[in-house]
Design an enzyme around this catalytic site. Sequence first.
Site, PDB file in Angstrom:
ATOM      1  N   GLY A 278      83.172  -4.316 113.367  1.00 30.83           N
ATOM      2  CA  GLY A 278      81.805  -3.872 113.114  1.00 30.83           C
ATOM      3  C   GLY A 278      81.549  -2.405 113.365  1.00 30.83           C
ATOM      4  O   GLY A 278      80.408  -1.959 113.288  1.00 30.83           O
ATOM      5  N   PRO A 321      88.711  -4.231 113.497  1.00 32.65           N
ATOM      6  CA  PRO A 321      88.061  -3.298 112.585  1.00 32.65           C
ATOM      7  C   PRO A 321      88.469  -3.552 111.137  1.00 32.65           C
ATOM      8  O   PRO A 321      89.648  -3.755 110.850  1.00 32.65           O
ATOM      9  CB  PRO A 321      88.577  -1.937 113.053  1.00 32.65           C
ATOM     10  CG  PRO A 321      89.923  -2.234 113.635  1.00 32.65           C
ATOM     11  CD  PRO A 321      89.822  -3.604 114.248  1.00 32.65           C
ATOM     12  N   GLY A 322      87.514  -3.581 110.249  1.00 31.32           N
ATOM     13  CA  GLY A 322      87.813  -3.669 108.823  1.00 31.32           C
ATOM     14  C   GLY A 322      87.358  -2.371 108.176  1.00 31.32           C
ATOM     15  O   GLY A 322      88.166  -1.492 107.841  1.00 31.32           O
ATOM     16  N   ARG A 323      86.036  -2.258 108.073  1.00 30.76           N
ATOM     17  CA  ARG A 323      85.415  -1.083 107.465  1.00 30.76           C
ATOM     18  C   ARG A 323      85.928   0.231 108.068  1.00 30.76           C
ATOM     19  O   ARG A 323      86.190   1.188 107.340  1.00 30.76           O
ATOM     20  CB  ARG A 323      83.907  -1.175 107.696  1.00 30.76           C
ATOM     21  CG  ARG A 323      83.067  -0.084 107.061  1.00 30.76           C
ATOM     22  CD  ARG A 323      81.640  -0.133 107.624  1.00 30.76           C
ATOM     23  NE  ARG A 323      81.160  -1.488 107.788  1.00 30.76           N
ATOM     24  CZ  ARG A 323      80.439  -2.149 106.883  1.00 30.76           C
ATOM     25  NH1 ARG A 323      80.098  -1.562 105.771  1.00 30.76           N
ATOM     26  NH2 ARG A 323      80.059  -3.392 107.117  1.00 30.76           N
ATOM     27  N   ARG A 360      77.027  -3.276  97.288  1.00 31.71           N
ATOM     28  CA  ARG A 360      76.413  -3.035  98.600  1.00 31.71           C
ATOM     29  C   ARG A 360      75.052  -2.350  98.516  1.00 31.71           C
ATOM     30  O   ARG A 360      74.170  -2.602  99.322  1.00 31.71           O
ATOM     31  CB  ARG A 360      77.356  -2.249  99.514  1.00 31.71           C
ATOM     32  CG  ARG A 360      78.598  -3.068  99.900  1.00 31.71           C
ATOM     33  CD  ARG A 360      79.435  -2.399 100.978  1.00 31.71           C
ATOM     34  NE  ARG A 360      78.712  -2.316 102.241  1.00 31.71           N
ATOM     35  CZ  ARG A 360      78.094  -1.251 102.694  1.00 31.71           C
ATOM     36  NH1 ARG A 360      78.111  -0.120 102.012  1.00 31.71           N
ATOM     37  NH2 ARG A 360      77.455  -1.279 103.841  1.00 31.71           N
ATOM     38  N   TYR A 364      72.496  -4.687 100.232  1.00 31.39           N
ATOM     39  CA  TYR A 364      72.116  -4.266 101.591  1.00 31.39           C
ATOM     40  C   TYR A 364      71.248  -3.021 101.601  1.00 31.39           C
ATOM     41  O   TYR A 364      70.975  -2.479 102.670  1.00 31.39           O
ATOM     42  CB  TYR A 364      73.368  -3.934 102.417  1.00 31.39           C
ATOM     43  CG  TYR A 364      74.418  -4.988 102.518  1.00 31.39           C
ATOM     44  CD1 TYR A 364      74.095  -6.313 102.809  1.00 31.39           C
ATOM     45  CD2 TYR A 364      75.763  -4.657 102.369  1.00 31.39           C
ATOM     46  CE1 TYR A 364      75.088  -7.266 102.935  1.00 31.39           C
ATOM     47  CE2 TYR A 364      76.755  -5.605 102.504  1.00 31.39           C
ATOM     48  CZ  TYR A 364      76.408  -6.910 102.785  1.00 31.39           C
ATOM     49  OH  TYR A 364      77.400  -7.842 102.920  1.00 31.39           O
ATOM     50  N   CYS A 391      72.977  -5.279  83.134  1.00 33.21           N
ATOM     51  CA  CYS A 391      71.647  -5.624  82.641  1.00 33.21           C
ATOM     52  C   CYS A 391      70.762  -6.083  83.783  1.00 33.21           C
ATOM     53  O   CYS A 391      70.453  -7.273  83.905  1.00 33.21           O
ATOM     54  CB  CYS A 391      71.750  -6.712  81.588  1.00 33.21           C
ATOM     55  SG  CYS A 391      72.706  -6.136  80.207  1.00 33.21           S
ATOM     56  N   GLU A 392      70.390  -5.129  84.615  1.00 33.44           N
ATOM     57  CA  GLU A 392      69.705  -5.461  85.848  1.00 33.44           C
ATOM     58  C   GLU A 392      69.173  -4.146  86.396  1.00 33.44           C
ATOM     59  O   GLU A 392      69.946  -3.212  86.572  1.00 33.44           O
ATOM     60  CB  GLU A 392      70.761  -6.097  86.787  1.00 33.44           C
ATOM     61  CG  GLU A 392      70.446  -6.159  88.247  1.00 33.44           C
ATOM     62  CD  GLU A 392      69.529  -7.312  88.583  1.00 33.44           C
ATOM     63  OE1 GLU A 392      69.720  -8.413  88.033  1.00 33.44           O
ATOM     64  OE2 GLU A 392      68.608  -7.088  89.379  1.00 33.44           O
ATOM     65  N   TYR A 421      84.523  -3.519 101.360  1.00 30.20           N
ATOM     66  CA  TYR A 421      83.471  -4.382 100.802  1.00 30.20           C
ATOM     67  C   TYR A 421      82.979  -3.940  99.425  1.00 30.20           C
ATOM     68  O   TYR A 421      81.836  -4.186  99.062  1.00 30.20           O
ATOM     69  CB  TYR A 421      82.295  -4.499 101.799  1.00 30.20           C
ATOM     70  CG  TYR A 421      82.759  -4.982 103.155  1.00 30.20           C
ATOM     71  CD1 TYR A 421      83.223  -6.279 103.316  1.00 30.20           C
ATOM     72  CD2 TYR A 421      82.780  -4.130 104.250  1.00 30.20           C
ATOM     73  CE1 TYR A 421      83.693  -6.718 104.543  1.00 30.20           C
ATOM     74  CE2 TYR A 421      83.253  -4.557 105.485  1.00 30.20           C
ATOM     75  CZ  TYR A 421      83.711  -5.861 105.619  1.00 30.20           C
ATOM     76  OH  TYR A 421      84.180  -6.289 106.835  1.00 30.20           O
TER      77      TYR A 421
END
Length: 463
Positions: A278, A321-323, A360, A364, A391-392, A421
């Site tokens: 995190g 840790p990832g991010r 993301r 988020y 299309c959004e 991510y």
Amino acid sequence: MSRSAHPAGPRHADVLPEGHYSAPPADLNVLDKKVWSETVTRDETGTLTVGGIPATRIAEEFGTPVYVMDETDFRARARAWRTAFGPDADVFYAGKAFLSRAVVRWLHEEGLNLDVCSGGELATALSAGMPADRIALHGNNKSPREIRRAIEAGVGRIVLDSFQEIVRVAHIARELGTRQKVQIRITVGVEAHTHEFIATAHEDQKFGIPLAGGQAAEAVRRALQLDSLELIGVHSHIGSQIFDMSGFEVAARRVVGLLKSIRDEHGVELPEIDLGGGLGIAYTSDDDPREPHEIAKALNEIVTRECEAARLRTPRISVEPGRAIVGPTAFTLYEVGTLKPLEGLRTYVSVDGGMSDNIRTALYDAEYSVSLVSRTSDAEPMLCRVVGKHCESGDIVVRDAFLPADLAPGDLLGVPATGAYCRSMASNYNHVPRPPVVAVRDGEARLIVRRETEEDLLRLDVG
Ligand SMILES: *Cc1c(COP(=O)(O)O)cnc(C)c1O
């Protein structure tokens, strides 16, 4: 103050002031070291280069959009975490941030362990030769097949997420005639994100067993009774994109409190604790993440102090840790297609990807920065919103950005810090094939995940 919302979703967000963007940077051509990976620079023509390779060449050779991963930077970050925590701790890279076989090999070579949370991630890890005893299996709803596969492979630990799973894993391990190393994931009533944390009963979530009400203690009691489980520790993961260590401080105190009550009740000192991942990264120049050595020092001090107070032997710490490892190592390279200037508002800059390669921002309200990377420009800054081709209307890559006013179709844009991510959450929305990942190192660019094709999409559609 950052205007970004909590990664857990808009309901965690503050009410955001409209049009609250910072002033344009003094020089739009500067590539801020904080958000770009280690080997990124501009060459004499003004083109961004990474690992010695111009972005324009990557676009020609591999097409756009493309994720460009700086292998040198990835390895340096992995090594920095490994070195910071030293031989008496374990660093598990969180594979969900981004996983491919090349990345598994880099992690293996740099001495890291690996977290997986599905059969697919486990298969990827094993197929790239990660030793099973360095793999941990996570997840709040692991299927019996995934559990069986993991135990058969010999994974180093399974992190038990619920009362039912304690029994389920014990049962499968017994059937297979083994004793499986496990940890129990507990929720300690701390939710940390970005610049603040909440230490009051954030246990209203799907993961883990609450510490409150003696539930975690009961889970430990049950796990200790099952012969086919070897309980090696407890696990806590408090949030994501965290800059402030105080949430970890409270979590560690509560985890150690549980270890103490286990010792008092069962006479057992569990040898390990896992404090999760995190840790935050710089998505924009406003973010100031901690360095791995500062994080390691802070976590070691907290745990040592709490254990001394509780008269416990200090357990072996692991972190996940990832991010913080993969996030800053990659950028997404896009080509500008259309521009739509809206007088007095902003210019919409449409690129050839969007929410299918980076969800993301939509999911988020995440913040990113963006630079013109195929050339430099002396034109005035122009307020832009970089949007995708889907299309959004929520298909936004960078909500507020300044780009040079002479921006034109065919220019290449780079969005830094998209290593985590983005590819791992990519979709085929609008049947847009997912972009490739190109790894760059010492003047060489090689494909590590190829571009999806329309044939790939049609192959799944069996009519
Ligand atoms: C997501 C997750 C991580 C990694 O989080 P980052 O924000 O990428 O560091 C680590 N551990 C667990 C249990 C997770 O769910």
